[in-house]
Design a protein around this motif. Structure first.
Motif, PDB file in Angstrom:
ATOM      1  N   ASP A  71       0.853  -1.198   0.000  1.00 39.19           N
ATOM      2  CA  ASP A  71       0.000   0.000   0.000  1.00 39.19           C
ATOM      3  C   ASP A  71       0.883   1.240   0.000  1.00 39.19           C
ATOM      4  O   ASP A  71       1.576   1.522   0.981  1.00 39.19           O
ATOM      5  N   HIS A 121       0.067   4.154   0.382  1.00 43.06           N
ATOM      6  CA  HIS A 121      -0.389   5.129   1.370  1.00 43.06           C
ATOM      7  C   HIS A 121       0.336   4.959   2.701  1.00 43.06           C
ATOM      8  O   HIS A 121       0.218   5.820   3.570  1.00 43.06           O
ATOM      9  N   ARG A 124      -5.047  18.869   3.194  1.00 49.69           N
ATOM     10  CA  ARG A 124      -6.035  17.963   2.588  1.00 49.69           C
ATOM     11  C   ARG A 124      -5.339  16.856   1.806  1.00 49.69           C
ATOM     12  O   ARG A 124      -5.745  15.690   1.861  1.00 49.69           O
ATOM     13  N   LEU A 168      -6.242  13.943   4.126  1.00 50.47           N
ATOM     14  CA  LEU A 168      -7.682  13.774   3.960  1.00 50.47           C
ATOM     15  C   LEU A 168      -8.121  13.177   2.629  1.00 50.47           C
ATOM     16  O   LEU A 168      -9.072  12.377   2.599  1.00 50.47           O
ATOM     17  N   ASN A 169      -7.498  13.550   1.538  1.00 48.05           N
ATOM     18  CA  ASN A 169      -7.932  13.077   0.219  1.00 48.05           C
ATOM     19  C   ASN A 169      -7.719  11.566   0.113  1.00 48.05           C
ATOM     20  O   ASN A 169      -6.593  11.079   0.228  1.00 48.05           O
ATOM     21  N   PRO A 170      -8.776  10.778  -0.114  1.00 48.10           N
ATOM     22  CA  PRO A 170      -8.616   9.312  -0.167  1.00 48.10           C
ATOM     23  C   PRO A 170      -7.584   8.839  -1.182  1.00 48.10           C
ATOM     24  O   PRO A 170      -6.961   7.798  -0.994  1.00 48.10           O
ATOM     25  N   ALA A 171      -7.389   9.596  -2.246  1.00 47.71           N
ATOM     26  CA  ALA A 171      -6.448   9.177  -3.289  1.00 47.71           C
ATOM     27  C   ALA A 171      -4.997   9.414  -2.896  1.00 47.71           C
ATOM     28  O   ALA A 171      -4.093   8.784  -3.464  1.00 47.71           O
ATOM     29  N   THR A 172      -4.747  10.323  -1.942  1.00 50.55           N
ATOM     30  CA  THR A 172      -3.369  10.715  -1.636  1.00 50.55           C
ATOM     31  C   THR A 172      -3.007  10.639  -0.164  1.00 50.55           C
ATOM     32  O   THR A 172      -1.836  10.798   0.192  1.00 50.55           O
ATOM     33  N   ARG A 173      -3.951  10.412   0.720  1.00 51.01           N
ATOM     34  CA  ARG A 173      -3.701  10.510   2.168  1.00 51.01           C
ATOM     35  C   ARG A 173      -2.718   9.455   2.658  1.00 51.01           C
ATOM     36  O   ARG A 173      -2.611   8.359   2.102  1.00 51.01           O
ATOM     37  N   ASN A 211      -1.722   6.761   5.471  1.00 52.60           N
ATOM     38  CA  ASN A 211      -2.342   5.959   6.514  1.00 52.60           C
ATOM     39  C   ASN A 211      -1.773   6.367   7.873  1.00 52.60           C
ATOM     40  O   ASN A 211      -0.578   6.647   7.979  1.00 52.60           O
ATOM     41  N   ALA A 226     -12.184  15.441  10.588  1.00 50.76           N
ATOM     42  CA  ALA A 226     -11.445  14.372   9.908  1.00 50.76           C
ATOM     43  C   ALA A 226      -9.965  14.408  10.286  1.00 50.76           C
ATOM     44  O   ALA A 226      -9.336  13.356  10.471  1.00 50.76           O
ATOM     45  N   TRP A 283      -7.869  11.502  12.261  1.00 51.21           N
ATOM     46  CA  TRP A 283      -6.590  10.963  11.781  1.00 51.21           C
ATOM     47  C   TRP A 283      -5.575  10.958  12.918  1.00 51.21           C
ATOM     48  O   TRP A 283      -4.911   9.939  13.166  1.00 51.21           O
TER      49      TRP A 283
END
Length: 399
Positions: free
Chosen positions: A80, A82, A153, A157-162, A164, A215, A219
């Protein structure tokens, strides 16, 4: 859990209800920035060149792409991208094995392979956030705040770039520990202190919504759980040198930001006995830092973390500066005798004496801000130099 007991059972959802109020900056001095802005507006000839330099630097950042953990050209063992991954700074290929494994340690010598991983990217992220947030506080120009908010963000926050919320692969060493990171890797995320302060400033300015702030708190609450339960986090908590101090500081700040005040208070209230007394000798020496090949640098580095904790504790109405029989002043007193006197330093410092000396001068100002000390201010004025952008911004945000 062995160290923190039932506190680790507090749920993410519960803690986020607690943190309904606006966040506050823990290390950034908003009042100092306001004073600097007003002084420049009134024609202060000393601060104006530094102010203009800080804004020019921030202007250069506006067009740069936002850093993200998925930009790396390799994938962590988890599969992954991320997941954050970095390599131990002082580890090099083994000259005695055909494949170079396992890597061996060369203290104080940084391996350029580090650039293949996420550490430099995280450093860029945090440095840019600090410079943009500082420029916004100094100028109130919205373009700096909007760029800083977009960076938060992207990273969190952004699901494509955040990223983990873990540091499982931080400071891994090739050929060791099955590809997992080490407790020392927790130090990498000290950089997120800038993110927390930036979020607090941007929320107050209306550049992050309540939903986005929740959010972000979620995190960091998840990351606090990882710090308090993972093998790496527990190992760093147990560290007896600058790593243990840095663990405490970031865990306290992240917990406060996430609304988990009881976690923060437990660490702060035990800090003097757990960190100050064992680490600082009666004469002010820090033996575990002096054992390094960059002994002056690590002594100043640990002092910086100690002053960070004092600053954060003040936001909780707890005064740590004079704790442990004045340990911090003793540590400072030991180091001041070597300002401008490198030849007298009886330990190793294999590189960057001038840079460390400048950083120490900054810490003298911070110490004087925590407890007024004319001698510390005099030494700061004597040795500080604003020639670098980072130091120029420091002057504007701290004097």
């Amino acid at each position: 859990m062995k160290i923190f007991g039932l506190l680790s059972l507090i749920s993410v959802s519960a803690c986020c209800v607690v943190s309904a109020v606006s966040a506050q900056p823990y290390l950034l001095d908003v009042e100092a920035a306001t004073r600097a802005r007003k002084a420049v507006a009134l024609g202060d000839t000393r601060l104006k060149p530094l102010y203009e330099r800080a804004l020019r630097d921030a202007d250069k950042l506006l067009s740069l792409p936002n850093p993200t953990v998925i930009d790396k050209g390799m994938t962590p063992p988890s599969g992954d991208k991320h997941d954050y991954i970095s390599m131990g700074r002082y580890w090099w290929p083994n000259p005695d094995t055909p494949d170079g494994l396992p890597y061996v340690r060369r203290d104080g010598e940084s391996n350029p392979e580090l650039k293949q991983f996420d550490r430099d990217r995280l450093g860029d992220f945090s440095s840019r956030l600090y410079r943009l947030t500082g420029a916004y506080l100094l100028s109130e120009r919205p373009e700096y705040a909007r760029k800083a908010a977009s960076m938060l963000r992207t990273w969190f926050l952004n699901p494509a770039t955040r990223m983990n919320p873990n540091a499982t692969y931080a400071q891994m060493v090739p050929g060791r520990n099955g590809g997992l990171g080490r407790p020392e890797g927790v130090l990498d995320t000290y950089s997120f202190l800038e993110a927390v302060d930036a979020a607090a400033v941007l929320e107050r300015g209306g550049y992050l919504s309540k939903k986005e702030m929740k959010a972000l708190r979620d995190w960091f609450s998840e990351y606090v759980d990882w710090l308090r339960t993972s093998d790496a986090g527990l190992g760093e908590y147990a560290a007896k040198n600058n790593h243990g101090v840095a663990y405490d500081v970031q865990t306290v700040v992240f917990a406060l930001f996430a609304g988990r005040d009881e976690v923060a208070r437990e660490l702060v209230e035990g800090f003097a006995e757990r960190r100050l007394r064992p680490q600082i000798e009666a004469d002010g020496r820090q033996p575990r830092e002096l054992a390094r090949t960059t002994a002056f640098g690590y002594s100043v580095y640990n002092l910086t973390h100690l002053l960070d904790m004092c600053t954060v504790a003040r936001t909780m109405d707890i005064d740590l500066y004079d704790a442990a029989d004045g340990a911090i002043d003793r540590a400072i007193g030991y180091l001041t005798q070597f300002l401008g006197n490198r030849d007298a330093f009886p330990y190793k410092q294999i590189k960057d004496w001038h840079g460390v000396e400048q950083t120490f001068a900054q810490q003298l100002l911070r110490a004087s801000n925590l407890k007024e000390n004319p001698e510390y201010r005099r030494l700061y004025e004597q040795y500080r130099s604003p020639e670098e952008q980072k130091r120029a911004l420091f002057i504007l945000l701290n004097e």
